[in-house]
Motif scaffolding. Structure first.
Motif: not given
Length: 415
Positions: A241-252, A274-278
């Protein structure tokens, strides 16, 4: 033309070391027309019950000049391991050390399907493979006719299990897994920053604890998954249950539970378990935690995201979605590039100078030094809050994680 040549003799069964030496020489002679002599690296892969007799004063197999292979390479390698996973991973390391990417695999036709299954998991799109049938006739029937041999296959799950088992056996590189904590986070959260050590990634341009996989990089997904598994075991979260950002170098920002955008540099959630990650490199990994509303978020803030206000966008999402109050949200800026080392062209640095002159040093130079950490404070208006000081650890890959357990909120930040 292939830069590396791999000759697969993994299922060749021999008892005599002398015979093995003779067989290897004959095999190399048989594949000479494959232009292996022009490759930068040639490797023989065989099972660990086959060994090549070596001269006591040399690391390479002796090749007779009469066999026409005297010009075969400057190096010759034999890799002998009990498993396909161990053998191919060892060979991959040797190929990566030489920074090669074009590989020719010469192997018996009946092993091609199995070989491709392992290569698909251990290598990325950086590498280009071509396959050729091994044409070898030896006395004693060492290799049967292809018509008499069944094609060797294995379910994908078996190949994956063998690879995972081998990777789990590897020692941590550059030190043990370390988690650093901040005194700003209350006891209702469990959190931490990891350093570059404790993983198995050996690529020099990456930390050993690399948590970012890409088909354009040499570190395969299975290695990154093993690093993540080790982190999950140490920190106590469910890797499934691991989720990470999908980087776009923006602010969404993705509010978990709503439709997931194609790309986003922030995540917020109040879901349990759940685990969220950047992820980031020189960029700032940011964690947001509200112990009152039991909500949290992460953000990836590079210099573009900083100017676009990704940190404040994440705060606003928490306020709008969970009813958080700004005074209850604890913000932790993870270790990132410091003002001593980060420069931008003057045209780009001007936006930071306009934000506040204190964010830029040597502004009149062609490449001023920019303090993106200080800029983040001004952009968010959180300048009065305390932040984790810049780390002296210079890493190639950072990330931050927050974990919400079923019974309590946890925050885990990964550097």
């Amino acid at each position: 033309m292939a830069e590396a040549v791999l000759i697969d003799l993994f299922d060749l069964k021999l008892n005599s070391k002398k015979t093995c030496h003779h067989t290897l020489l004959k095999t190399l002679n048989a594949v000479q027309y494959h232009q292996a002599a022009k490759a930068k690296f040639v490797c023989i892969m065989c099972c660990n019950n086959i060994s090549c007799e070596r001269d006591s004063e040399q690391d390479h197999c002796e090749l007779e000049t009469s066999n026409g292979l005297s010009g075969l390479l400057g190096e010759f390698e034999t890799v002998s391991n009990p498993s396909m996973a161990a053998s191919l991973y060892t060979i991959k390391q040797k190929i990566d050390e030489k920074n090669l990417s074009s590989i020719k695999v010469i192997l018996p036709r009946h092993r091609k399907t199995l070989m491709k299954a392992f290569i698909d998991q251990l290598f990325t799109d950086v590498y280009n493979f071509e396959f050729e049938d091994l044409q070898m006739t030896l006395k004693g029937g060492l290799l049967k006719q292809y018509t008499e041999i069944n094609i060797i296959t294995a379910p994908e799950v078996e190949v994956q299990n063998e690879i995972e088992t081998y990777l789990r056996s590897l020692p941590a590189l550059k030190g043990e897994l370390t988690i650093i904590t901040s005194p700003l986070i209350p006891d209702s959260f469990i959190h931490g920053f990891t350093t570059r050590t404790g993983g198995i990634s050996y690529i020099p341009t990456l930390s050993s604890f690399n948590l970012f996989s890409s088909s354009k990089r040499r570190d395969p997904k299975v290695v990154v998954q093993e690093n993540l598994r080790r982190l999950a075991n140490a920190a106590g979260f469910n890797v499934e249950k691991f989720y990470r950002i999908k980087t776009d170098h923006a602010n969404d920002v993705w509010v978990m539970g709503r439709n997931e955008p194609e790309s986003y540099d922030g995540i917020t959630t109040n879901h349990r378990g759940v685990t969220i990650a950047a992820l980031g490199a020189d960029c700032i990994p940011i964690v947001f935690a509200d112990p009152v509303k039991k909500a949290c978020g992460v953000a990836h803030s590079g210099w573009k995201g900083t100017l676009l206000g990704v940190a404040m966008a994440t705060v606003n999402a928490m306020i709008a979605e969970y009813g958080c109050s700004v005074e209850d949200i604890i913000v932790i800026l993870g270790p990132a590039v410091g003002p001593c080392c980060f420069t931008l062209p003057r045209d780009s640095a001007k936006a930071f100078h306009n934000l506040h002159p204190a964010c830029v040093r040597l502004f009149n130079s062609p490449n001023p030094y920019v303090d993106i950490r200080k800029a983040t404070r001004y952009v968010t208006g959180f300048f009065q809050k305390r932040f984790l000081p810049p780390s002296k650890l210079t890493a190639k890959r950072f990330s931050c994680l927050i974990y919400l357990q079923p019974e309590e909120l946890q925050c885990i930040i990964h550097l």
